[in-house]
Design a protein around this motif. Structure first.
Motif: not given
Length: 532
Positions: A76-79, A196-203, A250-255, A508-512
């Motif tokens: 629910d956060s915004s990257y 961080l590495v494991i999180g990015l790989a899984l994401a 954060v990665f999956l929320g953004h995508r 960045r013209r509108i917010d998440d």
């Protein structure tokens, strides 16, 4: 499992739901009412024979409660907003945690010289990370500016990783395992970097998988497993499971806009319910721990314990204020680039961030996880409980008053959001009309002109009330029926609108939050077009 045990498992969440319902009905703070109810019920029921006690199991908290709560908050956060406030979030989630650990540890060792310094630092690491669940709930209800909420959310997402790493180092030193400062630094770097590495790989892997899945039930069934897989995978190689979960979320929320509309609709409701349920159970559990904790203090001087409690509580609160004020203003004085790139923070916003330091269940779980033979374990557990409940009650009750007194609000942001949403809707509708003209302007579709006209009118009005679901697909002569034509064209228009909205978010013209609100309406409309 016998009937009595099953009943005990049902009573806790049932009571939490009932108390939360009362709080929401009356407009009270749900976390604070749950903690108070737990304190009262625990003290009243403790002397009664046969009444079940609910001891907080650290493994259950760290393995069952923490991963999904972190993952839901990260989704629910915004990257983009987190990236904008990465400096203050880093100063709070890393710098403040280590500073609070040192302040509380040195003070506790000075008050209790018989307590080893490493054990005192363990207490500091236990009470260092704030839990922003209660603060953010109040902040959103009272309309705090988005940047302040983002800083608080970002702090709560990343500070547990710092605190738990410092906690493990301190506990290892306290139980006789030699740990130097260099060892501690490399342990922290390994834990953070590995997480961080494991999180990015899984994401990356899960993100690619979700882009190919169209079944919302399968997608969200996998989503339920993600926080546990990310946490356990990282912990298996002794790196930060907390950081791994946050990075994936954060990665999956953004995508999320690359997944199917059905998966997004189900995910939104599913995680809201899970988040709400776990939070209310956790806050009720916190209050219920007091009788169990008091049992370990028998034989100790109550005046000494009270003095230690007040001193540690004050140190936790003051350390945050002392860190936040120079952390906000000193970098601006030292670096011209920060002054040029970042707007000047207001005193009101600084005061709100400095006071939003409520602790939560992670601190209690870490205290309960101390080894049975740990120096002064019962006393440290009680001091942790005082800090957790004290910050929840004292700061939690005064936080809304502080916000109102300072006159902090998000009215200007709401106005800007409405303007940007109107502009986004207009741009999206324009893209949808352009796509419609592209599909119909070449003369391929010459029949059913009323369908095309209806789509054109709907795109211009952007009426959010969905059309009644239509049936049919292919007519008796094999031609496309009006309903099938309508669904095909409207889906293409919705996809064009969604692409424009995502691009405007990325620019960045509108917010998440605006993007989520608008695309959710598009998802609802697309859901009505789907065939059973």
């Amino acid at each position: 499992m016998n009937v009595t045990t099953a009943l005990q498992l049902v009573l806790l969440p049932a009571g939490a739901v009932a108390i939360a319902a009362i709080a929401r009905w009356r407009g009270w703070s749900t976390p604070l009412l749950l903690v108070l109810a737990g304190l009262i019920v625990g003290m009243i029921a403790a002397p009664i024979q046969g009444v079940p006690s609910y001891r907080l199991d650290p493994e259950i908290v760290l393995l069952i409660f923490l991963p999904p709560l972190l993952y839901s908050a990260a989704l629910d956060s915004s990257y983009l907003r987190l990236r904008d406030v990465r400096r203050p979030v880093g100063l709070l989630s890393v710098g403040l945690v280590l500073f609070s650990t040192a302040v509380v540890g040195l003070l506790t060792h000075a008050m209790i010289p018989s307590l080893p310094l490493a054990a005192a630092f363990a207490l500091g690491a236990i009470v260092a990370p704030p839990d922003a669940v209660a603060a953010v709930a109040v902040a959103r209800r009272l309309g705090l500016p988005r940047k302040v909420i983002t800083i608080l959310v970002g702090e709560s997402l990343f500070n547990d990783a710092t605190a738990l790493t410092a906690y493990r180092v301190a506990v290892a030193a306290a139980v006789g395992q030699g740990v130097s400062m260099l060892d501690a630094f490399w342990h922290f770097a390994y834990a953070a970097g590995g997480g961080l590495v494991i999180g990015l790989a899984l994401a990356y892997v899960i993100g690619r998988l979700f882009e190919r899945l169209e079944d919302p039930l399968i997608t969200n069934a996998i989503s339920l497993l993600i926080p546990f897989v990310a946490y356990l995978t990282a912990e298996a190689v002794e790196v930060s499971g907390v950081l791994s979960v946050v990075v994936v979320g954060v990665f999956l929320g953004h995508r999320a806009y690359r997944t199917s509309y059905g998966a997004r609709l189900v995910s939104y409701s599913m995680w809201k319910v899970i988040d709400f349920f776990l939070e209310i159970v956790v806050f009720l559990l916190i209050g219920l721990q007091l009788p169990l904790i008091l049992q370990g203090l028998r034989g100790q001087n109550p005046w000494h314990v009270a003095g230690y409690s007040v001193a540690v509580f004050a140190a936790v609160v003051v350390a945050r204020v002392v860190w936040v004020i120079p952390g906000v203003y000193l970098p601006r004085l030292l670096f011209r680039r920060i002054r040029e790139r970042e707007p000047k923070p207001t005193r009101a916003h600084t005061a709100v961030i400095g006071w939003a330091g409520m602790r939560g269940v992670v601190s209690l779980a870490a205290a309960f996880a101390l080894p049975p033979d740990f120096p002064a374990r019962d006393l440290l557990l009680f001091l942790t409980f005082v800090v957790v409940t004290g910050t929840l009650l004292v700061q939690g009750l005064s936080f809304p008053l502080l916000i109102r007194r300072l006159g902090v609000s998000s009215d200007q942001e709401v106005y800007k959001d409405n303007l940007s949403e109107a502009a986004a809707q207009q741009a999206a509708a324009g893209a949808a009309l352009a796509r419609l003209e592209e599909l119909t302007g070449d003369g391929v579709i010459e029949t059913h002109a009323e369908v095309v006209d209806g789509l054109r009118v709907q795109a211009e009005r952007r009426a959010m009330g969905a059309w009644e679901r239509l049936g049919g697909g292919v007519g008796p002569e094999g031609e496309e029926t009006p309903s099938a034509l309508y669904r095909r064209l409207r889906r293409a228009m919705l996809e064009a609108e969604r692409s424009v909205l995502v691009r405007m978010r990325d620019e960045r013209r509108i917010d998440d939050e605006v993007l989520r609100r608008v695309t959710r309406e598009l998802d609802y409309e697309e859901a009505t077009l789907a065939r059973e």
